[in-house]
Design a protein around this motif. Structure first.
Motif, PDB file in Angstrom:
ATOM      1  N   GLY A 222       0.703  -1.226   0.012  1.00 24.89           N
ATOM      2  CA  GLY A 222      -0.240   0.017  -0.032  1.00 24.89           C
ATOM      3  C   GLY A 222       0.748   1.521   0.045  1.00 24.89           C
ATOM      4  N   GLY A 223       0.216   2.440   0.340  1.00 28.04           N
ATOM      5  CA  GLY A 223       0.926   3.761   0.498  1.00 28.04           C
ATOM      6  C   GLY A 223       1.499   4.118  -1.017  1.00 28.04           C
ATOM      7  N   ALA A 224       2.799   4.695  -0.777  1.00 29.79           N
ATOM      8  CA  ALA A 224       3.623   5.390  -1.751  1.00 29.79           C
ATOM      9  C   ALA A 224       3.782   4.262  -2.948  1.00 29.79           C
ATOM     10  N   MET A 225       4.407   3.148  -2.582  1.00 30.23           N
ATOM     11  CA  MET A 225       4.624   2.210  -3.435  1.00 30.23           C
ATOM     12  C   MET A 225       3.390   1.649  -4.368  1.00 30.23           C
ATOM     13  N   LEU A 226       2.262   1.463  -3.844  1.00 34.83           N
ATOM     14  CA  LEU A 226       1.336   1.275  -4.550  1.00 34.83           C
ATOM     15  C   LEU A 226       0.816   2.367  -5.511  1.00 34.83           C
ATOM     16  N   ALA A 227       0.992   3.540  -5.156  1.00 34.77           N
ATOM     17  CA  ALA A 227       0.726   4.702  -5.953  1.00 34.77           C
ATOM     18  C   ALA A 227       1.776   4.745  -7.172  1.00 34.77           C
ATOM     19  N   ARG A 228       2.973   4.432  -6.880  1.00 34.67           N
ATOM     20  CA  ARG A 228       4.015   4.381  -7.958  1.00 34.67           C
ATOM     21  C   ARG A 228       3.481   3.196  -8.897  1.00 34.67           C
ATOM     22  N   VAL A 229       3.061   1.927  -8.275  1.00 34.80           N
ATOM     23  CA  VAL A 229       2.867   1.032  -9.376  1.00 34.80           C
ATOM     24  C   VAL A 229       1.726   1.055 -10.238  1.00 34.80           C
ATOM     25  N   LEU A 230       0.788   1.790  -9.567  1.00 34.74           N
ATOM     26  CA  LEU A 230      -0.399   2.153 -10.385  1.00 34.74           C
ATOM     27  C   LEU A 230      -0.200   3.008 -11.751  1.00 34.74           C
ATOM     28  N   GLY A 231       1.016   3.847 -11.544  1.00 39.76           N
ATOM     29  CA  GLY A 231       1.486   4.479 -13.101  1.00 39.76           C
ATOM     30  C   GLY A 231       2.042   3.501 -13.987  1.00 39.76           C
ATOM     31  N   GLN A 232       2.532   2.426 -13.737  1.00 35.67           N
ATOM     32  CA  GLN A 232       3.363   1.486 -14.268  1.00 35.67           C
ATOM     33  C   GLN A 232       2.518   0.217 -14.968  1.00 35.67           C
ATOM     34  N   MET A 233       1.263   0.436 -14.523  1.00 35.30           N
ATOM     35  CA  MET A 233       0.335  -0.860 -15.219  1.00 35.30           C
ATOM     36  C   MET A 233       0.069  -0.923 -16.605  1.00 35.30           C
ATOM     37  N   GLU A 234      -0.007  -2.013 -17.110  1.00 29.67           N
ATOM     38  CA  GLU A 234      -0.571  -1.889 -18.665  1.00 29.67           C
ATOM     39  C   GLU A 234      -1.970  -1.510 -18.622  1.00 29.67           C
ATOM     40  N   TYR A 235      -2.466  -1.171 -19.860  1.00 22.32           N
ATOM     41  CA  TYR A 235      -3.616  -0.656 -20.011  1.00 22.32           C
ATOM     42  C   TYR A 235      -4.643  -1.495 -19.805  1.00 22.32           C
ATOM     43  N   GLY A 236      -5.635  -1.286 -19.043  1.00 20.58           N
ATOM     44  CA  GLY A 236      -6.737  -2.260 -18.441  1.00 20.58           C
ATOM     45  C   GLY A 236      -6.304  -3.282 -17.193  1.00 20.58           C
ATOM     46  N   ALA A 237      -5.059  -3.116 -16.754  1.00 20.85           N
ATOM     47  CA  ALA A 237      -4.430  -4.050 -15.787  1.00 20.85           C
ATOM     48  C   ALA A 237      -5.066  -3.677 -14.355  1.00 20.85           C
ATOM     49  N   SER A 238      -5.032  -4.680 -13.404  1.00 17.27           N
ATOM     50  CA  SER A 238      -5.579  -4.428 -12.141  1.00 17.27           C
ATOM     51  C   SER A 238      -4.635  -4.798 -11.267  1.00 17.27           C
ATOM     52  N   ALA A 239      -4.566  -3.870  -9.991  1.00 16.49           N
ATOM     53  CA  ALA A 239      -3.803  -4.030  -8.785  1.00 16.49           C
ATOM     54  C   ALA A 239      -4.804  -4.507  -7.669  1.00 16.49           C
TER      55      ALA A 239
END
Length: 327
Positions: A222-239
């Protein structure tokens, strides 16, 4: 009749945990009495065992947020003596006496019959953490896993370890995030094909979108790491987000959701409908390689629990701590 349990009692300074003999008449109300064989150690357990008492609602209290064992007595037609059962969730170990005892009494609706292919020890090697990992993987499947590697944050912990093993068993390429280089061999043994140093994702978001790197993510931080990962996801991918070790705040931009159709899926293992719990446990029994499960197990006893409660709060516990209560 009496049985051994880890009892947390209120003190002037907070709370104190100790192993005691308890009479069966002190068990809380419930439909089914279970001879507990195994339980596990989770982050919530550490909070309950600690001197502050953490999540405990009433004292005296028996922690342990999950357990597996054999039905000893039942007032519900769905269960009979000798049945093997597993329990996760329903505030057991927080608001209701839990698994750190040789006996437990609970509502029948909280239990799940142990599926073929899992014994009680294996069920607790999976435990709440592994059950949560399976819920996260199922949520990613339901929303459509993309083609790229699947990222698992907090990979050396309980949820992360099982998520890595499950995804690898599905034939997916898994990238495991850890802040400890010495965990690389362990994670590769579970099936991780790539190790991502935690510092690579530790920076707060500077650009709302980065290169599309991940076809899905099981996030236990969670936190800042999750925020960073969201910007690296493929189109339509899920976290699938399952933990708050990095904090409850999410310093993210809305742009990944608008421009890349990223899905953020919240996973709560506490109040899952019966059908979801049965589905998850049967998928675990069918999918999880038992040899990898064994590699995660750290054995423990009731007497070990006070120290283990402190260790898990300090991030010093790797894999799945399985507490043997059969003695």
């Amino acid at each position: 009749m009496s049985f051994k349990a880890l009892l947390v009692e209120k003190t002037e300074d907070g709370a104190q945990a100790s192993v005691q003999e308890i009479d069966e008449s002190r068990l809380p109300e419930g439909d089914v009495t279970v001879a507990v064989e195994y339980s596990t150690v989770n982050y919530k357990d550490g909070l309950c065992i600690g001197p502050g008492g953490g999540l405990v609602r009433t004292y005296p209290h028996v922690p342990g947020i999950d357990f597996a064992g054999t039905v000893e007595a039942s007032d519900d037609d769905r269960y009979k003596p000798g049945d093997k059962v597993v329990l996760t969730g329903w505030r057991v170990g927080e608001a209701h006496w839990g698994g750190y005892a040789q006996k437990a009494r609970v509502k029948a609706d909280w239990l799940v019959p142990l599926p073929d292919g899992l014994d009680t020890r294996q069920a607790m090697a999976v435990g709440t953490a592994g059950f949560t990992a399976m819920l996260a993987v199922q949520a990613l499947e339901d929303h459509g896993l993309k083609t790229g590697p699947i990222l698992v944050t907090g990979a050396a912990g309980g949820v992360g370890s099982v998520a890595v093993a499950l995804l690898a068993a599905m034939g997916r390429e898994v990238a495991a995030v850890t802040g400890r280089p010495e965990q690389a061999e362990y994670l590769q043994g579970l099936g991780a094909s790539r190790i991502v140093p935690r510092e690579d994702l530790a920076e707060t978001v500077k650009r709302p979108l980065e290169s599309e790197s991940w076809g899905g993510c099981v996030d236990a931080v969670g936190g800042a790491m999750l925020a960073r990962v969201l910007g690296q996801m493929e189109y339509g991918a899920s976290a699938a987000a399952v933990g708050l070790a990095g904090g409850a705040d999410l310093p993210a931009k809305v742009i990944p959701f608008l421009l890349r159709a990223v899905n953020l899926l919240g996973i709560d293992s506490v109040l899952q409908p019966y059908e979801n719990r049965v589905r998850a446990w049967h998928r675990i029994a069918d999918l999880l390689p038992m040899e990898k499960l064994e590699a995660m197990v750290v054995p423990a006893t009731l007497e070990d629990l006070p120290k283990l409660g402190a260790d898990i709060l300090q991030g010093r516990v790797r894999g799945r701590v399985v507490v043997d209560l059969r003695g």
